[in-house]
Scaffold this active site. Structure first.
Site, PDB file in Angstrom:
ATOM      1  N   SER A  12       0.835  -1.112   0.067  1.00 27.99           N
ATOM      2  CA  SER A  12      -0.083  -0.032   0.159  1.00 27.99           C
ATOM      3  C   SER A  12       0.785   1.286   0.095  1.00 27.99           C
ATOM      4  O   SER A  12       1.870   1.426  -0.949  1.00 27.99           O
ATOM      5  CB  SER A  12      -1.036  -0.099   1.214  1.00 27.99           C
ATOM      6  OG  SER A  12      -1.739   1.134   1.121  1.00 27.99           O
ATOM      7  N   HIS A  39      -2.563  -1.251  -3.326  1.00 31.89           N
ATOM      8  CA  HIS A  39      -3.565  -0.043  -3.185  1.00 31.89           C
ATOM      9  C   HIS A  39      -3.230   1.126  -3.741  1.00 31.89           C
ATOM     10  O   HIS A  39      -2.251   1.678  -3.980  1.00 31.89           O
ATOM     11  CB  HIS A  39      -3.730   0.220  -1.777  1.00 31.89           C
ATOM     12  CG  HIS A  39      -4.250  -1.100  -0.924  1.00 31.89           C
ATOM     13  ND1 HIS A  39      -3.987  -0.860   0.570  1.00 31.89           N
ATOM     14  CD2 HIS A  39      -4.894  -2.339  -1.185  1.00 31.89           C
ATOM     15  CE1 HIS A  39      -4.447  -2.022   0.950  1.00 31.89           C
ATOM     16  NE2 HIS A  39      -4.922  -2.978  -0.039  1.00 31.89           N
ATOM     17  N   ASP A 131      -4.509  -4.658   5.831  1.00 31.46           N
ATOM     18  CA  ASP A 131      -4.662  -5.821   4.737  1.00 31.46           C
ATOM     19  C   ASP A 131      -3.543  -6.511   4.566  1.00 31.46           C
ATOM     20  O   ASP A 131      -2.377  -6.143   4.510  1.00 31.46           O
ATOM     21  CB  ASP A 131      -5.248  -4.878   3.522  1.00 31.46           C
ATOM     22  CG  ASP A 131      -5.837  -5.647   2.297  1.00 31.46           C
ATOM     23  OD1 ASP A 131      -6.283  -6.847   2.591  1.00 31.46           O
ATOM     24  OD2 ASP A 131      -5.788  -5.119   1.207  1.00 31.46           O
TER      25      ASP A 131
END
Length: 190
Positions: A12, A39, A131
């Site tokens: 991310s 992401h 995540d």
């Protein structure tokens, strides 16, 4: 250890730079499929082009029902969860966000773990949320290998730390050491 068939990578915040470093240091002889969930906003639709300039392997954005290809980096498209089906084709989903994210690393890792089991390597890089932790745990439960970027080395520490806290890791390394490890694991020189 089973010869790996695939490598799943999640990141991310700070992930683009980390991916450029990692993909640029992989061995061009790798025949494993590489699946990447990063992401990103819709404004980052050039991510495939950016990574493609640095990667030693071809980089393509995954599309619905596309077969998983050996020696290719498959990038999860913005706005869709990327899943691997048992027939080694991709599925895209617009289901609700998981851990505030779509695509979700957990969704990709869990589906890939079910398909490849002990022949899967999961890699968690820098990121600002949790995540990927549950997905990495599932990879380990099914016999796969878990690699986590050392939180002290990550631009954003939350994601690798969450992965370590929930799933642990077979290897926890600074970013520059991850690609050489993958090369050894995949080319059988460990």
């Amino acid at each position: 250890m089973t010869t790996p068939a695939a490598i799943a990578i999640g990141c991310s915040a700070g992930g683009v730079d980390a991916l450029m470093t990692l993909l640029g240091a992989l061995d061009a002889r790798l025949r494993q499929s590489v699946l990447v969930c990063c992401h990103r906003s819709d404004a980052m639709d050039i991510l495939g082009d950016v990574l493609g300039r640095m990667s030693v392997l071809p980089v393509i954005e995954a599309v619905e029902r596309q077969p998983v290809q050996a020696g290719v980096v498959h990038l999860a498209p913005s706005g869709y969860h990327l899943l691997v089906e048992s027939d080694l084709h991709f599925a895209l989903s617009a289901d609700p966000r998981v851990n505030y994210s779509r695509p979700s690393i957990d969704v990709l890792f869990c589906s890939a773990a079910e398909v490849w089991r002990q022949a899967l390597i999961g890699v968690i890089l820098t990121g600002a949320n949790a995540d990927g932790a549950a997905g990495l745990q599932r990879i380990r439960e099914l016999g796969g290998v878990a690699i986590v970027q050392s939180p002290t080395d990550a631009e954003a520490t939350a994601m690798p730390q969450a992965a370590l806290d929930m799933a642990g890791a077979d290897y926890c390394l600074p970013l520059p050491d991850i690609a050489p490890l993958l090369n050894r694991l995949c080319l059988g020189s460990l």
